[in-house]
Write an enzyme that holds these catalytic residues in place. Structure first.
Site, short mmCIF file in Angstrom:
data_model
loop_
_atom_site.label_atom_id
_atom_site.label_comp_id
_atom_site.label_asym_id
_atom_site.label_seq_id
_atom_site.Cartn_x
_atom_site.Cartn_y
_atom_site.Cartn_z
N GLY A 212 0.85 -1.21 0.00
CA GLY A 212 0.00 0.00 0.00
C GLY A 212 0.87 1.23 0.00
O GLY A 212 2.06 1.17 -0.31
N ASN A 213 0.29 2.37 0.31
CA ASN A 213 1.08 3.60 0.43
C ASN A 213 0.44 4.51 1.46
O ASN A 213 -0.59 4.18 2.02
CB ASN A 213 1.23 4.28 -0.94
CG ASN A 213 -0.13 4.61 -1.54
OD1 ASN A 213 -0.87 5.42 -0.99
ND2 ASN A 213 -0.48 3.95 -2.65
N HIS A 214 1.07 5.66 1.70
CA HIS A 214 0.64 6.53 2.81
C HIS A 214 -0.49 7.49 2.44
O HIS A 214 -0.80 8.39 3.22
CB HIS A 214 1.83 7.34 3.33
CG HIS A 214 2.87 6.50 3.98
ND1 HIS A 214 2.61 5.76 5.10
CD2 HIS A 214 4.17 6.26 3.66
CE1 HIS A 214 3.71 5.11 5.46
NE2 HIS A 214 4.66 5.39 4.58
N SER A 215 -1.09 7.35 1.27
CA SER A 215 -2.16 8.29 0.90
C SER A 215 -3.28 8.23 1.94
O SER A 215 -3.71 7.15 2.36
CB SER A 215 -2.71 7.92 -0.48
OG SER A 215 -3.89 8.64 -0.71
N ALA A 280 -3.95 7.34 -5.06
CA ALA A 280 -2.57 6.87 -5.21
C ALA A 280 -2.67 5.35 -5.41
O ALA A 280 -2.61 4.58 -4.46
CB ALA A 280 -1.77 7.20 -3.96
#
Ligand code: CTP
Length: 402
Positions: A212-215, A280
């Site tokens: 995943g990512n930090h969005s 994102a």
């Protein structure tokens, strides 16, 4: 969410028996999320008490230029109050007050505020049936309309005199819904639809782990709110996010993976006028998702990844497509990469964020953007709260499409 949410509403109460109904009106306005201040004519205080209205509105009620009981009191500034208001409602509006509104006869505080207000003014007439039919009343309605004031039609029924006819003040619910509908009908994006992707996507490695990512989804949520506030019906397709969205015009669909986001976008994209891709999206996902939790057996672990579909590019390639807004998050050669992305994905507007800008990036409440349009013209904006950035973006969309 009501269009009055977050707005400053000034209620002017004049001296008619229907003044008692304003207690309900104040409650409804507060419930709709408006900040409410009440001004009263001296005569109206015989019908409903300032204490009741100040308690319900959670603000002091004013009815004179100074407070006579307090010799140290300062002058109540009608100009400030008039300018504070986003909307003014005069309810009930008696025949007497209406005639003074027409003539600009400022013989009380409420009329001074009315004449100072630059905002839209609504009034709800209330009087007995013969007074209602008098030619002077018709004349005053026409004059007030010529000033841009909007009349909330009176009802027909039993009147305080015991007679029955036209002249009853509209019920508080009807006053509120008249005003809400009137405001909505003037919103620039009324009747338009918009799809927005937001937040990250999670690509499962096994039942407990993901890529995943930090969005945070904050930028997309702010855009959805701004579009909805301007009247658009919004379909918000949100990856995993804690951000709360609450607006009658926002229809939120929560998804997890890029593929789910892609499928959901393509289910709805044909029916929208605008599409904004702020998500994102994970560019890659594991080729295989393990059925069971992967055990730590070896020193190294290699996970084979495969490309996710590019959702924005897939919409950019459609023959019939909505006005398309994409985002680009870059860390170097920002403009060069952004131009290439805009061309490749066929966007009408590309919103560039640079990770090198202090106020921009994931999870923050602020953002700093540069907007690139089809003609390759570049507009740079200052670092601002995301709600303000959303306003700038929507403004640029409106400038190019309406
Ligand atoms: N986007 C998308 N689907 C993807 C990847 C990106 O819809 N699979 C959209 C994003 O929502 C954004 C734009 O494409 O509006 C650009 O995303 P970005 O991550 O900056 O670019 P990428 O295409 O992923 O390119 P790269 O990561 O190589 O910079």
């Amino acid at each position: 969410m009501s269009v009055l949410s977050g707005k400053n509403v000034l209620l002017g109460v004049t001296g008619g028996i229907a003044a008692y109904k304003t207690t309900y009106l104040v409650r409804l306005l507060v419930k709709a999320g408006a900040a409410v201040k009440v001004v009263m004519t001296p005569a109206s205080r015989d019908f409903v008490t300032p204490l009741t209205l100040s308690t319900l509105s959670k603000n002091p009620v004013l009815s004179s230029f100074t407070n006579e009981e307090d010799e140290n009191d300062t002058w109540n500034n009608h100009v400030d109050l008039g300018l504070w208001a986003d909307y003014m409602i005069i309810a009930p509006a008696t025949a007497n007050t209406m005639s003074k509104m027409v003539a600009g006869n400022i013989d009380n505080f409420l009329l001074a505020v009315y004449c100072s207000a630059k905002c839209p003014v609504y009034y709800a007439p209330a009087m007995d049936l013969d007074m209602f039919k008098h030619p002077s009343t018709a004349h005053n309605f026409a004059q007030l309309a010529s000033y841009g004031n909007k009349m909330i039609p009176a009802g027909t029924g039993e009147l305080a005199s015991g007679l029955s006819g036209e002249g009853r003040m509209a019920e508080p619910e009807d006053i509120l819904s008249f005003i809400e509908k009137d405001i909505q009908s003037q919103l620039p994006l009324m009747g338009k639809t918009c799809l927005i992707t937001a937040g990250p996507t999670y690509e499962a490695i096994d039942p407990v782990r993901f890529i995943g990512n930090h969005s945070s989804g904050k930028m997309g949520a702010a855009l959805a709110l701004e579009m909805a506030n301007l009247g658009a019906q919004v379909i918000l397709i949100m990856g995993p996010s804690h951000v709360v969205t609450d607006h009658a015009l926002i229809d939120r669909i929560d998804v997890q993976t890029a593929q789910e986001m892609y499928d959901t976008v393509h289910t709805h994209i044909h029916k929208v006028n605008y599409a904004i891709f702020s998500a994102a999206v994970a560019d890659y996902k594991p080729v295989h998702t393990a059925d069971q939790k992967i055990k730590k057996k070896s020193e190294t672990l290699t996970i084979e990844l495969t490309k996710n579909p590019d959702i924005l590019a897939s919409v950019g390639a459609m023959e019939q497509r909505p006005f398309l807004v994409g985002f680009a998050l870059e860390t170097e050669n920002e403009l060069e990469y952004a131009f290439a992305k805009a061309d490749k994905k066929n966007t009408d507007l590309l919103i560039l964020n640079s990770m090198r800008d202090k106020g921009a990036g994931f999870g923050k409440d602020t953002n700093k953007i540069t907007i690139i349009d089809r003609e390759r013209s570049i507009t740079e904006f200052e670092t601002k709260p995301k709600s303000e950035v959303a306003k700038d973006i929507v403004n640029e969309i409106i400038k190019r499409t309406l």
